[in-house]
Design a protein around this motif. Structure first.
Motif, PDB file in Angstrom:
ATOM      1  N   ALA A   1       2.812  -5.120  -5.052  1.00  0.00           N
ATOM      2  CA  ALA A   1       2.858  -3.758  -5.586  1.00  0.00           C
ATOM      3  C   ALA A   1       3.279  -3.746  -7.062  1.00  0.00           C
ATOM      4  CB  ALA A   1       3.812  -2.917  -4.753  1.00  0.00           C
ATOM      5  N   LEU A   2       4.465  -4.283  -7.351  1.00  0.00           N
ATOM      6  CA  LEU A   2       4.945  -4.293  -8.727  1.00  0.00           C
ATOM      7  C   LEU A   2       4.039  -5.129  -9.634  1.00  0.00           C
ATOM      8  CD1 LEU A   2       7.097  -3.575 -10.825  1.00  0.00           C
ATOM      9  CD2 LEU A   2       8.384  -5.599 -10.088  1.00  0.00           C
ATOM     10  N   ALA A   3       3.535  -6.238  -9.103  1.00  0.00           N
ATOM     11  CA  ALA A   3       2.700  -7.125  -9.910  1.00  0.00           C
ATOM     12  C   ALA A   3       1.443  -6.420 -10.405  1.00  0.00           C
ATOM     13  CB  ALA A   3       2.324  -8.363  -9.100  1.00  0.00           C
ATOM     14  N   PHE A   4       0.772  -5.670  -9.526  1.00  0.00           N
ATOM     15  CA  PHE A   4      -0.446  -4.986  -9.949  1.00  0.00           C
ATOM     16  C   PHE A   4      -0.139  -3.908 -10.977  1.00  0.00           C
ATOM     17  CE2 PHE A   4      -2.472  -6.674  -6.001  1.00  0.00           C
ATOM     18  CZ  PHE A   4      -3.534  -7.304  -6.626  1.00  0.00           C
ATOM     19  N   LEU A   5       0.956  -3.188 -10.800  1.00  0.00           N
ATOM     20  CA  LEU A   5       1.319  -2.168 -11.782  1.00  0.00           C
ATOM     21  C   LEU A   5       1.600  -2.801 -13.142  1.00  0.00           C
ATOM     22  CD1 LEU A   5       3.651   0.111  -9.618  1.00  0.00           C
ATOM     23  CD2 LEU A   5       1.283   0.560 -10.302  1.00  0.00           C
ATOM     24  N   LEU A   6       2.315  -3.911 -13.153  1.00  0.00           N
ATOM     25  CA  LEU A   6       2.594  -4.605 -14.408  1.00  0.00           C
ATOM     26  C   LEU A   6       1.324  -5.185 -15.017  1.00  0.00           C
ATOM     27  CD1 LEU A   6       5.938  -6.508 -13.640  1.00  0.00           C
ATOM     28  CD2 LEU A   6       5.619  -4.403 -14.950  1.00  0.00           C
TER      29      LEU A   6
ATOM     30  N   PRO B   1     -10.250   4.158 -11.116  1.00  0.00           N
ATOM     31  CA  PRO B   1      -8.951   3.667 -11.590  1.00  0.00           C
ATOM     32  C   PRO B   1      -8.528   2.390 -10.858  1.00  0.00           C
ATOM     33  CG  PRO B   1      -8.877   6.044 -11.273  1.00  0.00           C
ATOM     34  CD  PRO B   1     -10.198   5.576 -10.716  1.00  0.00           C
ATOM     35  N   SER B   2      -8.001   1.438 -11.612  1.00  0.00           N
ATOM     36  CA  SER B   2      -7.623   0.147 -11.025  1.00  0.00           C
ATOM     37  C   SER B   2      -6.619   0.306  -9.896  1.00  0.00           C
ATOM     38  CB  SER B   2      -7.050  -0.772 -12.106  1.00  0.00           C
ATOM     39  OG  SER B   2      -7.995  -1.015 -13.117  1.00  0.00           O
ATOM     40  N   VAL B   3      -5.645   1.194 -10.083  1.00  0.00           N
ATOM     41  CA  VAL B   3      -4.630   1.372  -9.046  1.00  0.00           C
ATOM     42  C   VAL B   3      -5.244   1.956  -7.774  1.00  0.00           C
ATOM     43  CG1 VAL B   3      -3.927   3.707  -9.738  1.00  0.00           C
ATOM     44  CG2 VAL B   3      -2.272   2.183  -8.644  1.00  0.00           C
ATOM     45  N   THR B   4      -6.309   2.752  -7.925  1.00  0.00           N
ATOM     46  CA  THR B   4      -7.005   3.285  -6.755  1.00  0.00           C
ATOM     47  C   THR B   4      -7.721   2.176  -6.004  1.00  0.00           C
ATOM     48  OG1 THR B   4      -7.313   5.420  -7.857  1.00  0.00           O
ATOM     49  CG2 THR B   4      -8.736   4.947  -5.967  1.00  0.00           C
ATOM     50  N   VAL B   5      -8.408   1.312  -6.741  1.00  0.00           N
ATOM     51  CA  VAL B   5      -9.117   0.192  -6.119  1.00  0.00           C
ATOM     52  C   VAL B   5      -8.142  -0.688  -5.347  1.00  0.00           C
ATOM     53  CG1 VAL B   5     -10.457  -1.899  -6.562  1.00  0.00           C
ATOM     54  CG2 VAL B   5     -10.957   0.194  -7.831  1.00  0.00           C
ATOM     55  N   ILE B   6      -7.035  -1.050  -5.979  1.00  0.00           N
ATOM     56  CA  ILE B   6      -6.082  -1.952  -5.340  1.00  0.00           C
ATOM     57  C   ILE B   6      -5.341  -1.262  -4.200  1.00  0.00           C
ATOM     58  CG2 ILE B   6      -4.013  -3.342  -5.692  1.00  0.00           C
ATOM     59  CD1 ILE B   6      -6.561  -4.483  -6.929  1.00  0.00           C
ATOM     60  N   GLY B   7      -4.853  -0.043  -4.428  1.00  0.00           N
ATOM     61  CA  GLY B   7      -4.090   0.654  -3.403  1.00  0.00           C
ATOM     62  C   GLY B   7      -4.902   0.915  -2.143  1.00  0.00           C
TER      63      GLY B   7
ATOM     64  N   ALA C   1       0.825  -1.203   0.000  1.00  0.00           N
ATOM     65  CA  ALA C   1       0.000   0.000   0.000  1.00  0.00           C
ATOM     66  C   ALA C   1       0.862   1.256   0.000  1.00  0.00           C
ATOM     67  CB  ALA C   1      -0.931  -0.004   1.212  1.00  0.00           C
ATOM     68  N   LEU C   2       1.933   1.259   0.776  1.00  0.00           N
ATOM     69  CA  LEU C   2       2.825   2.421   0.816  1.00  0.00           C
ATOM     70  C   LEU C   2       3.454   2.682  -0.556  1.00  0.00           C
ATOM     71  CD1 LEU C   2       4.631   1.902   4.247  1.00  0.00           C
ATOM     72  CD2 LEU C   2       2.920   3.642   3.669  1.00  0.00           C
ATOM     73  N   ILE C   3       3.715   1.610  -1.297  1.00  0.00           N
ATOM     74  CA  ILE C   3       4.301   1.767  -2.636  1.00  0.00           C
ATOM     75  C   ILE C   3       3.266   2.285  -3.633  1.00  0.00           C
ATOM     76  CG2 ILE C   3       5.356   0.520  -4.564  1.00  0.00           C
ATOM     77  CD1 ILE C   3       6.590  -1.381  -2.503  1.00  0.00           C
ATOM     78  N   LEU C   4       2.019   1.821  -3.508  1.00  0.00           N
ATOM     79  CA  LEU C   4       0.986   2.162  -4.490  1.00  0.00           C
ATOM     80  C   LEU C   4       0.271   3.474  -4.203  1.00  0.00           C
ATOM     81  CD1 LEU C   4      -0.691  -1.304  -5.158  1.00  0.00           C
ATOM     82  CD2 LEU C   4       0.968  -0.099  -6.569  1.00  0.00           C
ATOM     83  N   LEU C   5       0.285   3.937  -2.956  1.00  0.00           N
ATOM     84  CA  LEU C   5      -0.472   5.150  -2.614  1.00  0.00           C
ATOM     85  C   LEU C   5      -0.033   6.381  -3.410  1.00  0.00           C
ATOM     86  CD1 LEU C   5      -1.151   4.837   1.219  1.00  0.00           C
ATOM     87  CD2 LEU C   5      -2.767   4.637  -0.696  1.00  0.00           C
ATOM     88  N   PRO C   6       1.254   6.590  -3.717  1.00  0.00           N
ATOM     89  CA  PRO C   6       1.597   7.727  -4.590  1.00  0.00           C
ATOM     90  C   PRO C   6       0.919   7.656  -5.955  1.00  0.00           C
ATOM     91  CG  PRO C   6       3.550   6.926  -3.465  1.00  0.00           C
ATOM     92  CD  PRO C   6       2.462   5.947  -3.177  1.00  0.00           C
ATOM     93  N   PHE C   7       0.770   6.448  -6.498  1.00  0.00           N
ATOM     94  CA  PHE C   7       0.061   6.300  -7.772  1.00  0.00           C
ATOM     95  C   PHE C   7      -1.423   6.615  -7.602  1.00  0.00           C
ATOM     96  CE2 PHE C   7       3.801   3.599  -8.018  1.00  0.00           C
ATOM     97  CZ  PHE C   7       4.300   3.886  -9.279  1.00  0.00           C
ATOM     98  N   VAL C   8      -1.982   6.265  -6.441  1.00  0.00           N
ATOM     99  CA  VAL C   8      -3.373   6.583  -6.141  1.00  0.00           C
ATOM    100  C   VAL C   8      -3.578   8.088  -6.100  1.00  0.00           C
ATOM    101  CG1 VAL C   8      -5.215   6.386  -4.430  1.00  0.00           C
ATOM    102  CG2 VAL C   8      -3.749   4.413  -4.910  1.00  0.00           C
ATOM    103  N   LEU C   9      -2.665   8.793  -5.433  1.00  0.00           N
ATOM    104  CA  LEU C   9      -2.762  10.248  -5.337  1.00  0.00           C
ATOM    105  C   LEU C   9      -2.643  10.901  -6.703  1.00  0.00           C
ATOM    106  CD1 LEU C   9      -0.588  10.857  -2.132  1.00  0.00           C
ATOM    107  CD2 LEU C   9      -3.088  10.865  -2.321  1.00  0.00           C
ATOM    108  N   ALA C  10      -1.805  10.320  -7.558  1.00  0.00           N
ATOM    109  CA  ALA C  10      -1.649  10.868  -8.910  1.00  0.00           C
ATOM    110  C   ALA C  10      -2.905  10.698  -9.741  1.00  0.00           C
ATOM    111  CB  ALA C  10      -0.462  10.199  -9.607  1.00  0.00           C
TER     112      ALA C  10
ATOM    113  N   PHE D   1     -15.055  -5.601  -1.898  1.00  0.00           N
ATOM    114  CA  PHE D   1     -14.007  -6.103  -2.788  1.00  0.00           C
ATOM    115  C   PHE D   1     -12.723  -6.370  -2.016  1.00  0.00           C
ATOM    116  CE2 PHE D   1     -10.235  -5.179  -5.337  1.00  0.00           C
ATOM    117  CZ  PHE D   1     -10.379  -6.093  -6.372  1.00  0.00           C
ATOM    118  N   ALA D   2     -12.335  -5.426  -1.157  1.00  0.00           N
ATOM    119  CA  ALA D   2     -11.117  -5.604  -0.365  1.00  0.00           C
ATOM    120  C   ALA D   2     -11.219  -6.837   0.522  1.00  0.00           C
ATOM    121  CB  ALA D   2     -10.866  -4.356   0.492  1.00  0.00           C
ATOM    122  N   GLY D   3     -12.412  -7.095   1.048  1.00  0.00           N
ATOM    123  CA  GLY D   3     -12.590  -8.247   1.918  1.00  0.00           C
ATOM    124  C   GLY D   3     -12.477  -9.568   1.181  1.00  0.00           C
ATOM    125  N   VAL D   4     -13.196  -9.694   0.054  1.00  0.00           N
ATOM    126  CA  VAL D   4     -13.257 -10.994  -0.623  1.00  0.00           C
ATOM    127  C   VAL D   4     -12.070 -11.241  -1.538  1.00  0.00           C
ATOM    128  CG1 VAL D   4     -15.774 -10.993  -0.544  1.00  0.00           C
ATOM    129  CG2 VAL D   4     -14.630 -10.125  -2.570  1.00  0.00           C
TER     130      VAL D   4
END
Length: 301
Positions: free
Chosen positions: A220-225, A174-180, A44-53, A70-73
């Motif tokens: 983190a890297l996997a979701f971005l890729l 945005p997908s990165v927002t959902v995941i982050g 989450a710490l790695i992805l949150l900057p992408f979420v803010l962007a 979604f986060a739960g299941v």
């Protein structure tokens, strides 16, 4: 497929095939809750900057309830039970059982009103996949932990329900927002339990390395890729990696941890893949024959 798409595809096949091995190593000294906390918090710490962007929390709007679901299941429940199950079963068996996710996805889609999968081919695929799962598990349940197999069933169901929630209620976010954000919420939820179960001694280097790779590379890297892969080859073709990941998991479990891979497990995996292909195949649309207009007097057809 372009060279870039092929490289992304190959990377994702490996990156999401190795977590089962890493989890098996990590839970030798860490509790499942502690592992989930560290994995989600670091990612989450790695992805949150992408979420803010991407606009921060604004794109979520009033869709917090489906996002929490979604986060739960998709993360909180399956990651905990996967780690718990791998305390009692091999990483190879865990990885192969995950191959049943597309089959459960078909059942869920049908239950939600999608009648596309009610054809003979789809039903045959489901039956074939069920036989394959039985071969993977083995008919003698005393050889495995029944509780762990039950936990793996919850993992499979969670992984199948998550995309359905995403597609129905979270389109446009945005997908990165959902995941982050999902990872951040799960980290907060597991923090109290992880604090109580924190190890009293520093874990072995192999455990620390496994957790680091799980969080940074496999999450983190996997979701971005994966987002890049979807943009490159499309969401349908990108899901093919789910058929390759279990094979990578089984191979690594046998090669690195010296786990047992029986002929029945291999045959069962092949049946699950064949069943998933049949069950998820889209039926060709029925073409209605066009009526040729009758020629009027004086017209040339």
């Amino acid at each position: 497929m372009s060279r870039r798409g092929l490289l992304l595809f190959a990377a994702m096949c490996v990156i999401w095939g190795i977590p089962y091995l890493l989890i098996r190593v990590a839970v030798s000294e860490l509790s499942p809750a502690t592992l989930v906390f560290v994995r989600t918090a670091v990612a989450a710490l790695i992805l949150l900057p992408f979420v803010l962007a991407r606009g921060g929390l604004r794109p979520i709007g009033n869709r917090w309830v489906p996002l929490i679901a979604f986060a739960g299941v998709e993360v909180a429940i399956p990651w905990f039970f996967l780690a718990s199950a791998e305390q009692h079963i091999t990483s190879a068996l865990a990885g192969l059982l995950i191959s049943a996710v597309p089959l459960v996805g078909v059942v869920i889609a049908t239950a939600l009103g999608n009648r596309e999968h009610l054809g003979a081919a789809s039903l045959s695929g489901l039956l074939l996949g069920l036989v394959g799962v039985a071969l993977i598990v083995g008919f003698d349940l005393r050889a495995s932990s029944a509780a762990a197999l039950g936990e793996m069933a919850l993992v499979v169901i969670g992984y199948a329900v998550g995309p359905a929630i995403l597609a129905r209620y979270l389109t446009g976010v945005p997908s990165v927002t959902v995941i982050g954000v999902s990872l951040a919420m799960c980290a907060l939820a597991y923090a109290p339990t992880a604090a109580l179960q924190w190890p009293h001694a520093i874990p072995k280097p192999s455990v620390l390395g496994s957790v680091a790779v799980l969080a940074v590379v496999c999450t983190a890297l996997a979701f971005l890729l994966f987002f890049e892969l979807i943009a490159e080859i499309g969401p349908v073709r990108a899901t093919v990696i789910t058929y390759v990941n279990p094979a990578i998991a089984a191979i690594l479990g046998v090669a690195v941890l010296r786990e047992n891979l029986t002929l029945g497990m291999g045959a069962g995996f092949a049946l699950v893949l064949a069943g998933s292909t049949l069950a998820t195949r889209r039926r060709a649309p029925v073409k209605t024959p066009q009526r040729v207009p009758e020629a009027r007097a004086g017209e040339v057809l």
